[in-house]
Design a protein around this motif. Structure first.
Motif, mmCIF file in Angstrom:
data_model
loop_
_atom_site.group_PDB
_atom_site.id
_atom_site.type_symbol
_atom_site.label_atom_id
_atom_site.label_comp_id
_atom_site.label_asym_id
_atom_site.label_seq_id
_atom_site.Cartn_x
_atom_site.Cartn_y
_atom_site.Cartn_z
ATOM 1 N N ARG A 80 0.810 -1.208 0.000
ATOM 2 C CA ARG A 80 0.000 0.000 0.000
ATOM 3 C C ARG A 80 0.850 1.269 0.000
ATOM 4 N N GLU A 84 0.715 4.440 -2.596
ATOM 5 C CA GLU A 84 0.439 5.795 -2.101
ATOM 6 C C GLU A 84 1.471 6.792 -2.609
ATOM 7 N N LYS A 102 -9.435 4.599 -7.399
ATOM 8 C CA LYS A 102 -10.383 3.528 -7.073
ATOM 9 C C LYS A 102 -9.736 2.440 -6.224
ATOM 10 N N ASP A 105 -7.456 0.745 -0.867
ATOM 11 C CA ASP A 105 -6.942 1.380 0.345
ATOM 12 C C ASP A 105 -7.286 2.869 0.334
ATOM 13 N N ARG A 106 -7.879 3.337 1.418
ATOM 14 C CA ARG A 106 -8.332 4.729 1.471
ATOM 15 C C ARG A 106 -7.181 5.723 1.403
ATOM 16 N N TRP A 107 -6.040 5.387 2.014
ATOM 17 C CA TRP A 107 -4.920 6.327 2.015
ATOM 18 C C TRP A 107 -4.377 6.533 0.613
ATOM 19 N N ARG A 109 -6.267 6.312 -2.158
ATOM 20 C CA ARG A 109 -7.279 7.149 -2.832
ATOM 21 C C ARG A 109 -7.135 8.604 -2.413
ATOM 22 N N TRP A 110 -6.944 8.829 -1.122
ATOM 23 C CA TRP A 110 -6.857 10.204 -0.630
ATOM 24 C C TRP A 110 -5.598 10.900 -1.138
ATOM 25 N N THR A 129 -17.703 8.944 -6.170
ATOM 26 C CA THR A 129 -17.335 7.870 -5.252
ATOM 27 C C THR A 129 -18.249 7.843 -4.025
ATOM 28 N N ASP A 131 -16.899 7.242 -1.200
ATOM 29 C CA ASP A 131 -15.946 7.625 -0.157
ATOM 30 C C ASP A 131 -16.177 9.094 0.217
ATOM 31 N N GLU A 133 -14.834 11.013 2.482
ATOM 32 C CA GLU A 133 -13.616 11.800 2.668
ATOM 33 C C GLU A 133 -13.019 12.212 1.330
ATOM 34 N N LEU A 134 -13.072 11.326 0.354
ATOM 35 C CA LEU A 134 -12.545 11.657 -0.963
ATOM 36 C C LEU A 134 -13.356 12.779 -1.602
#
Length: 302
Positions: A80, A84, A102, A105-107, A109-110, A129, A131, A133-134
């Motif tokens: 991951r 990132e 897409k 892992d959120r980190w 995507r962010w 999305t 998400d 936060e995104l």
């Protein structure tokens, strides 16, 4: 945006390919040094992109001059942290960003949200999305296409709309969000320095205390609005005025005569650690001088 370049043929700088051989045969520290060395040939960087060491692959992923053949597999790396780093690299192609936005892992995507290489196609995926936060990170973008901003004005999440309200530079978006029924959205507008005088005046009369508090702390207000807020029914609002750097001295002096001891003390000595310290606030909240009403000294209760 930095450009990824495909590299083909033998490494011009190594001739026999000895550098690539050393990249796979030497220790991790030596390979990491190669990955970090600006003079390392691109063919060697491509070899290092498949290195067994995560640290080596991360070093390649961070290079703005990394060739497309290196970043492409790193955008699919099993680690991951490597993905990132690729997501943050301004040289990463739009195609890879569309994959990474897409990512599971959120980190990762962010991280894409902060990449200057993002174009409208990537932002569109962000807007669609699930998400939250995104979408919130997208809402904070300065140069947001009007059609995407229109989507976010109607976003189901108050947090996303609040972040849009706080950061937008678009006057049409600000106007639309002024009608939002959620207080936290209007609180975001109260912190936005791009509101008009008329909008600030309307926010100064908002029925929610937190909105008025945010406003007096964040922006300058017209004299008429400040005069009216001197009589605000909320101690929190008057205290925020007493300690705000945006309030002129004559208003602060008037607050020094406030019926609430905490407000008056803070207005007379607004320095951190004085009458406005957290401990003092806790012990004085709501404490009135005998015979004083909740408005100006001697004023009626409101």
């Amino acid at each position: 945006m930095g450009k990824q370049q495909d590299v083909g043929g033998p490494d011009r700088h190594t001739g026999s390919g000895a550098t690539a051989h050393r990249a796979s045969g030497d220790g991790v520290e030596a390979r990491l040094a190669l990955a970090l060395d600006p003079a390392t040939p691109q063919m060697t960087l491509i070899d290092l992109a498949s290195d067994a060491s995560v640290e080596v692959r991360k070093a390649v992923a961070a290079r703005a001059d990394a060739p497309a053949q290196a970043l492409r597999p790193l955008a699919r790396d099993h680690d991951r942290q490597v993905r990132e780093v690729v997501a943050r690299n301004p040289s990463t192609s739009v195609g890879n960003l569309l994959r990474l936005v897409k990512d599971a892992d959120r980190w990762v995507r962010w991280a894409v949200a902060g990449n200057p290489a993002c174009d409208e196609s990537v932002r569109l995926v962000m807007a669609e999305t699930t998400d939250k936060e995104l979408r919130g990170l997208l809402a904070e973008s300065r140069d947001l296409e009007p059609e995407l901003a229109a989507r976010l004005i109607e976003d189901v999440s108050p947090e996303v709309r609040e972040r849009l309200a706080t950061h937008t530079h678009d006057p049409d978006v600000i106007t639309a969000l002024m009608a939002d029924r959620t207080a936290r959205v209007r609180k975001g507008l109260a912190r936005n320095p791009r509101t008009t005088d008329e909008q600030r005046s309307a926010l100064s009369e908002d029925p929610v205390v937190d909105v008025r508090v945010a406003l007096v702390r964040a922006v300058e207000l017209d004299e008429a609005d400040l005069e009216r807020l001197l009589d605000d029914r909320s101690v929190q609002v008057r205290l925020a005025m007493a300690t705000s750097e945006h309030v002129p001295e004559h208003i602060r002096q008037a607050l020094g005569r406030d019926s609430d001891e905490m407000v008056a003390d803070a207005a007379r000595d607004p320095r951190p650690g004085s009458g406005n310290s957290p401990a003092r606030r806790a012990s004085h909240v709501g404490h009135r001088r005998p015979g004083a009403g909740p408005g100006r000294p001697g004023g009626p209760a409101r």
